[in-house]
Design an enzyme around this catalytic site. Structure first.
Site, PDB file in Angstrom:
ATOM      1  N   CYS A  47      -5.337  -0.007 -11.767  1.00  0.00           N
ATOM      2  CA  CYS A  47      -5.312  -0.253 -10.333  1.00  0.00           C
ATOM      3  C   CYS A  47      -6.418   0.318  -9.566  1.00  0.00           C
ATOM      4  O   CYS A  47      -6.879   1.422  -9.592  1.00  0.00           O
ATOM      5  CB  CYS A  47      -3.959   0.742  -9.970  1.00  0.00           C
ATOM      6  SG  CYS A  47      -3.370   0.579  -8.460  1.00  0.00           S
ATOM      7  N   CYS A  50      -5.539   3.558  -7.410  1.00  0.00           N
ATOM      8  CA  CYS A  50      -5.218   4.804  -8.100  1.00  0.00           C
ATOM      9  C   CYS A  50      -5.610   4.750  -9.321  1.00  0.00           C
ATOM     10  O   CYS A  50      -5.589   6.105 -10.073  1.00  0.00           O
ATOM     11  CB  CYS A  50      -3.588   5.180  -8.147  1.00  0.00           C
ATOM     12  SG  CYS A  50      -2.746   4.141  -9.320  1.00  0.00           S
ATOM     13  N   CYS A  96       2.440  -1.489  -8.511  1.00  0.00           N
ATOM     14  CA  CYS A  96       1.858  -0.193  -9.701  1.00  0.00           C
ATOM     15  C   CYS A  96       2.839   0.796  -9.427  1.00  0.00           C
ATOM     16  O   CYS A  96       3.438   1.310  -8.484  1.00  0.00           O
ATOM     17  CB  CYS A  96       0.407   0.308  -8.888  1.00  0.00           C
ATOM     18  SG  CYS A  96      -0.147   1.709  -9.763  1.00  0.00           S
ATOM     19  N   CYS A  99       1.194   4.279  -7.818  1.00  0.00           N
ATOM     20  CA  CYS A  99       0.981   4.330  -6.377  1.00  0.00           C
ATOM     21  C   CYS A  99       1.820   3.372  -5.659  1.00  0.00           C
ATOM     22  O   CYS A  99       1.777   3.489  -4.343  1.00  0.00           O
ATOM     23  CB  CYS A  99      -0.393   4.334  -6.132  1.00  0.00           C
ATOM     24  SG  CYS A  99      -1.337   2.729  -6.324  1.00  0.00           S
ATOM     25  N   CYS A 121       0.944 -12.673 -12.393  1.00  0.00           N
ATOM     26  CA  CYS A 121      -0.116 -13.257 -11.609  1.00  0.00           C
ATOM     27  C   CYS A 121      -0.650 -12.201 -10.674  1.00  0.00           C
ATOM     28  O   CYS A 121      -0.078 -11.894  -9.751  1.00  0.00           O
ATOM     29  CB  CYS A 121       0.344 -14.652 -10.815  1.00  0.00           C
ATOM     30  SG  CYS A 121      -0.642 -15.496  -9.704  1.00  0.00           S
TER      31      CYS A 121
END
Length: 134
Positions: A47, A50, A96, A99, A121
């Site tokens: 991510c 984070c 995510c 976060c 996607c």
């Protein structure tokens, strides 16, 4: 996994305006413009907000949809799936788990020759590729 919680002002300080638009405001980058659309580099996709591990290159496939596509996250606990009724359709948003940043959407049953028949996607700008050390 320890959650990452920041105020929107703090997110604006650590993300570029375009990263903020996608990750925090559920925006979408234009198709075929992201840096990882055609990437074949082996490694781990984390991510961008984070640093949590989200996807592995082994699960990435060419869907020709304009965004990086994966058939599964690296761990089922890495992402959270939410119903998204925006834009006059029903989709499944991918966020995510660490976060709560918007990553993209997942689609099922499109006939891709993958083990799961899922297509995560994901916006390139929501990811950071950590190449495999070899």
């Amino acid at each position: 996994m320890e959650k990452v919680v920041r105020s929107e002002a703090e997110w604006r300080q650590v993300l570029s305006p375009e990263e903020y638009r996608v990750l925090r405001q559920a925006g979408t980058e234009p198709p075929f413009t992201g840096e990882y659309v055609n990437t074949k580099t082996e490694g781990v996709y984390t991510c961008r907000a984070c640093g949590a591990e989200l996807f592995r290159s082994e699960a990435k496939f060419d869907s020709h949809c304009g965004w990086p596509s994966f058939y599964e996250p690296s761990d089922s606990d890495a992402v959270v799936l939410l119903e998204d009724r925006s834009l006059g359709m029903i989709r499944t948003e991918v966020r995510c788990a660490r976060c709560d940043s918007h990553l993209g959407h997942v689609f099922h049953g499109e006939g891709y020759p993958t083990p799961t028949d899922d297509r995560y996607c994901i916006n390139s700008i929501a990811l950071r590729l950590e190449p495999e050390q070899g």
